[in-house]
Enzyme design. Structure first.
Site, PDB file in Angstrom:
ATOM      1  N   GLU A 112      39.406 -10.339  66.771  1.00 27.68           N
ATOM      2  CA  GLU A 112      39.516 -11.836  66.971  1.00 27.68           C
ATOM      3  C   GLU A 112      40.750 -12.062  66.459  1.00 27.68           C
ATOM      4  O   GLU A 112      41.265 -12.035  65.296  1.00 27.68           O
ATOM      5  CB  GLU A 112      38.452 -12.470  66.250  1.00 27.68           C
ATOM      6  CG  GLU A 112      38.299 -14.008  66.640  1.00 27.68           C
ATOM      7  CD  GLU A 112      37.288 -14.559  65.898  1.00 27.68           C
ATOM      8  OE1 GLU A 112      36.996 -14.455  64.723  1.00 27.68           O
ATOM      9  OE2 GLU A 112      36.358 -15.529  66.529  1.00 27.68           O
ATOM     10  N   GLU A 154      27.475 -18.440  62.202  1.00 30.29           N
ATOM     11  CA  GLU A 154      27.886 -18.447  63.526  1.00 30.29           C
ATOM     12  C   GLU A 154      29.082 -17.883  62.980  1.00 30.29           C
ATOM     13  O   GLU A 154      30.067 -18.174  62.308  1.00 30.29           O
ATOM     14  CB  GLU A 154      28.188 -20.015  63.738  1.00 30.29           C
ATOM     15  CG  GLU A 154      26.889 -20.885  63.972  1.00 30.29           C
ATOM     16  CD  GLU A 154      26.257 -20.582  65.140  1.00 30.29           C
ATOM     17  OE1 GLU A 154      26.794 -19.698  66.278  1.00 30.29           O
ATOM     18  OE2 GLU A 154      24.885 -20.854  65.568  1.00 30.29           O
ATOM     19  N   CYS A 167      35.986 -19.781  68.295  1.00 30.76           N
ATOM     20  CA  CYS A 167      34.987 -18.449  68.004  1.00 30.76           C
ATOM     21  C   CYS A 167      34.710 -18.061  69.437  1.00 30.76           C
ATOM     22  O   CYS A 167      34.565 -17.149  69.710  1.00 30.76           O
ATOM     23  CB  CYS A 167      33.947 -18.833  67.100  1.00 30.76           C
ATOM     24  SG  CYS A 167      33.187 -20.256  67.191  1.00 30.76           S
ATOM     25  N   LYS A 226      30.480 -27.943  52.467  1.00 35.01           N
ATOM     26  CA  LYS A 226      31.928 -27.601  51.738  1.00 35.01           C
ATOM     27  C   LYS A 226      32.917 -27.512  52.961  1.00 35.01           C
ATOM     28  O   LYS A 226      32.634 -26.508  53.679  1.00 35.01           O
ATOM     29  CB  LYS A 226      32.054 -26.211  51.051  1.00 35.01           C
ATOM     30  CG  LYS A 226      33.458 -26.047  50.235  1.00 35.01           C
ATOM     31  CD  LYS A 226      33.730 -24.816  49.803  1.00 35.01           C
ATOM     32  CE  LYS A 226      34.289 -23.941  50.903  1.00 35.01           C
ATOM     33  NZ  LYS A 226      35.472 -24.256  51.663  1.00 35.01           N
TER      34      LYS A 226
END
Ligand code: NAD
Ligand code: MN
Length: 481
Positions: free
Chosen positions: A388, A257, A291, A183
Site C-alpha cells: 500500500e 478496517e 484504503c 482516539k
C-alpha cells in the site's frame, strides 16, 4: 502545469476559530491532560495550527470510567427513541456547521476543500442520520428481539478521513446504546475536537462520547484498557495485527478496517473516457490516502496504449496545490512521514524496473507535496504492485483474458475493494463474483453510502462498517451472546 489558467478561488478560513491549545474531552468537558502537549500542523504550509494533549494511561482510564458510568446510568437505560433524537440532533448540527468542519478538515489534513465540503462532511452527517433511524429499530438488526449494546467502545481512527471515520465509528456505537472513547490520529485531531463541541451543543449526556487525543501509545492504552468491551480500529495492517494480538483472549469484540491494494480492471469494451475519469478518481481522490484506492490499474492489453495516453492527458489537467482553493484537485500529503514513505516506495519502483511518469507540475515551496504519478511496466512481484503506497501513485499492469484479470486482481494479501469497467453486465457480474474483495464497484469507483456495508477480506481486516452489518458489530443478541 495546466494549459488553462484559473484565478485562485480560496475559501476563507475566518469561519474557523482554532484555540492556541486543547485539552481532552472527558465526561462532557474539556479537561487538561496529564501527558505532554504536541503540535498539529497544516501540511500544506507547515504552519503550527495548535497544541493538543497526548493522553496518558491515567487520562484514558478517566475517559473509560466516564464512559462506563454514562453507559450504566444514562445511555444504556435511556429509551431507544430518545437516543435516536440525540443522533438526529448531532446530524443536523454537523450540517449547520458544515462549512466550519470542511475548512478545519482541509487545514489540518491537507485535503482539497472540494472534497471535505462535498464528501467528508455531508457523508459524516449522513451516517448520523442513517444510524439515528436505527436507534429504536434494533429488534430488526437480525440478532433476535431486544439485542443489547456491548458497553464501552474504544475506537482508534486514522488521519485520511478524520471526521468521516469518527462518524463511521461513533454513530453506530451510540445508536446501539454503547458509549465511546475515541482516539483521533495524531496529525488530524482538530475535527474530532470540534465534534466534541457539537456533542456539548447537542446536550449529549456527559461521558457518552469522550475524545482522547494522542499518538500510538494513547491508542494502545485505549485498546488495552480492561474495562473496554469493544475495540474498533481503522489504520495500517501492521498496527491492526498488534491490536488483534492484544485483544486475543480477552472478553473484547474487535473489528478491524485495514489497508488495501485494489485492482481497477478495465476491459477493452469499456467506454474509455469514463474509465479514465474513474481511474483518476480512484487513485487521486484524497491524494490517494484511501484504503480502498484503485491503486493497481489492470488494463486489457489491446487498449493499454490508448488508455495510458488518455490518462496522461487527463492527469496533465489536474491542479495540485492550496487545499483551500476551490479549484484544487490534489492537496497536500498529510505528513512528512507519509511523504517519505511515498517517495521511498516510488523510488524503489524505478529500482525494480518500472517506468515512472509524472506531469510537469509546479509544487509549492513549503508543505508536503507529491505529484500525481503513474508507473507502467509494473510486474505483479514489484513492491509498488503489492504494498500500500497510500499516495497519488498508480501502478499499471496488463491482462489478456478475464480469467487472467481475476487471477491478477486476487493476487494480493489485501481484499478491500475493486473496480470493473465493461459495457457487458454479464461480464461484470461474473468477474465480480470471482473477486475476493469486500466492495466491488462497476463502471464507477469510490462511491460511499451509509446504508452499504464496507469492509475487507484477508489482511484488509474483518467486520463491516455501514448499513445493518455495521450496527450488529456493536450489539449482542440471542444468537450472539
Ligand atoms: P497507523 O496504523 O500507525 O495509525 C492509525 C491509528 O492508530 C492512529 O490513530 C495511531 O495513533 C494509532 N496507533 C498507532 N499505533 C497504535 C497501537 N500500537 N495501538 C493502538 N493504536 C495505535 O497508520 P500510520 O502510521 O498513520 O500510516 C501507516 C500506513 O498505514 C500508511 O502508509 C497506510 O499504508 C496505512 N494506513 C491505512 C489506513 C486505512 O484507512 N486503512 C489509514 C491510515 C494509514
Ligand atoms: Mn494536522
Amino acid at each position: 502545469m495546466s494549459v488553462f489558467e484559473y484565478a485562485p478561488a480560496p475559501e476563507s478560513r475566518s469561519i474557523v476559530d482554532i484555540q492556541p491549545s486543547y485539552g481532552l474531552f472527558i465526561d462532557g468537558e474539556f479537561v487538561d491532560g496529564t501527558g505532554e502537549a504536541f503540535k498539529s500542523v497544516n501540511p500544506a504550509t507547515e504552519e503550527v495550527l495548535t497544541e493538543v494533549s497526548a493522553g496518558s494511561e491515567a487520562d484514558v482510564d478517566r475517559a473509560v470510567t466516564a464512559a462506563r458510568r454514562a453507559f450504566t446510568r444514562v445511555w444504556g437505560p435511556m429509551r431507544p427513541a430518545d437516543r435516536g433524537k440525540y443522533l438526529f440532533r448531532i446530524a443536523r448540527l454537523l450540517q449547520e456547521r458544515a462549512r466550519e468542519f470542511a475548512v478545519l478538515e482541509s487545514l489540518d489534513n491537507g485535503k482539497p476543500i472540494r472534497e471535505s465540503r462535498d464528501v467528508d462532511v455531508p457523508l459524516a452527517a449522513a451516517h448520523f442520520f442513517y444510524y439515528a433511524g436505527w436507534a429504536d429499530k434494533l429488534d430488526h438488526a437480525g440478532l433476535g428481539t431486544s439485542p443489547r449494546p456491548l458497553g464501552v467502545a474504544g475506537q482508534v481512527i486514522p488521519w485520511n478521513f478524520p471526521l468521516l471515520m469518527l462518524a463511521w465509528k461513533v454513530a453506530p456505537a451510540l445508536a446501539a446504546g454503547n458509549t465511546v472513547v475515541l482516539k483521533p490520529a495524531e496529525t488530524t485531531p482538530l475535527s474530532a475536537l470540534l465534534f466534541a463541541e457539537v456533542c456539548q451543543q447537542a446536550d449529549l449526556p456527559p461521558g457518552v462520547v469522550n475524545i482522547v487525543t494522542g499518538a500510538g501509545e494513547t491508542g494502545r492504552a485505549v485498546v488495552e484498557h480492561r474495562d473496554v468491551d469493544k475495540v474498533a480500529f481503522t489504520g495500517s495492517t501492521e498496527v491492526g495485527k498488534s491490536i488483534a494480538r492484544a485483544v486475543a483472549g480477552t472478553h473484547k469484540s474487535l473489528t478491524l478496517e485495514l489497508g488495501g491494494k485494489a485492482a481497477n480492471i478495465v476491459f477493452d469494451d469499456a467506454p474509455i473516457d469514463q474509465a479514465v475519469e474513474g481511474i483518476v478518481q480512484g487513485i487521486f481522490f484524497n491524494q490517494g490516502h484511501v484504503c480502498c484506492a484503485g491503486s493497481r490499474l489492470l488494463v486489457q492489453e489491446s487498449i493499454h496504449d490508448e488508455v495510458i495516453a488518455s490518462l496522461q492527458r487527463r492527469i496533465g489537467t489536474l491542479r495540485v496545490g492550496d487545499p483551500l482553493d476551490k479549484n484544487t484537485d490534489i492537496g497536500a500529503i498529510n505528513s512528512a512521514e507519509q511523504l517519505a514513505r511515498i517517495k521511498e516506495l516510488s523510488d524503489y519502483g524505478e529500482t525494480e524496473g518500472a517506468t515512472r511518469w509524472q506531469p510537469a507540475c509546479d509544487l509549492p515551496d513549503r508543505g508536503y507535496w507529491f505529484p500525481p504519478t503513474i508507473f507502467t511496466d509494473v510486474s505483479p512481484a514489484h513492491r509498488i504492485a503489492r504494498e500500500e503506497v497510500f499516495g497519488p501513485v498508480l501502478s499499471v499492469l496488463t491482462f489478456r483474458t478475464p480469467d487472467e484479470a481475476v487471477a491478477k486482481a486476487n493476487n494480493s494479501t489485501y481484499g478491500l475493494s475493486a473496480g470493473i469497467w465493461s459495457e457487458k453486465g454479464s461480464r461484470i457480474l461474473k468477474v465480480a463474483n470471482q473477486l475476493r474483495a469486500g466492495v466491488v464497484w462497476a463502471n464507477t469507483f469510490n462511491k460511499f453510502d451509509p446504508t452499504s456495508p464496507f469492509g475487507g477480506y484477508k489482511q484488509s481486516g474483518y467486520g463491516r462498517e455501514g448499513g445493518r452489518h455495521g450496527l450488529t458489530a456493536y450489539l449482542k443478541g440471542a444468537d450472539r451472546p
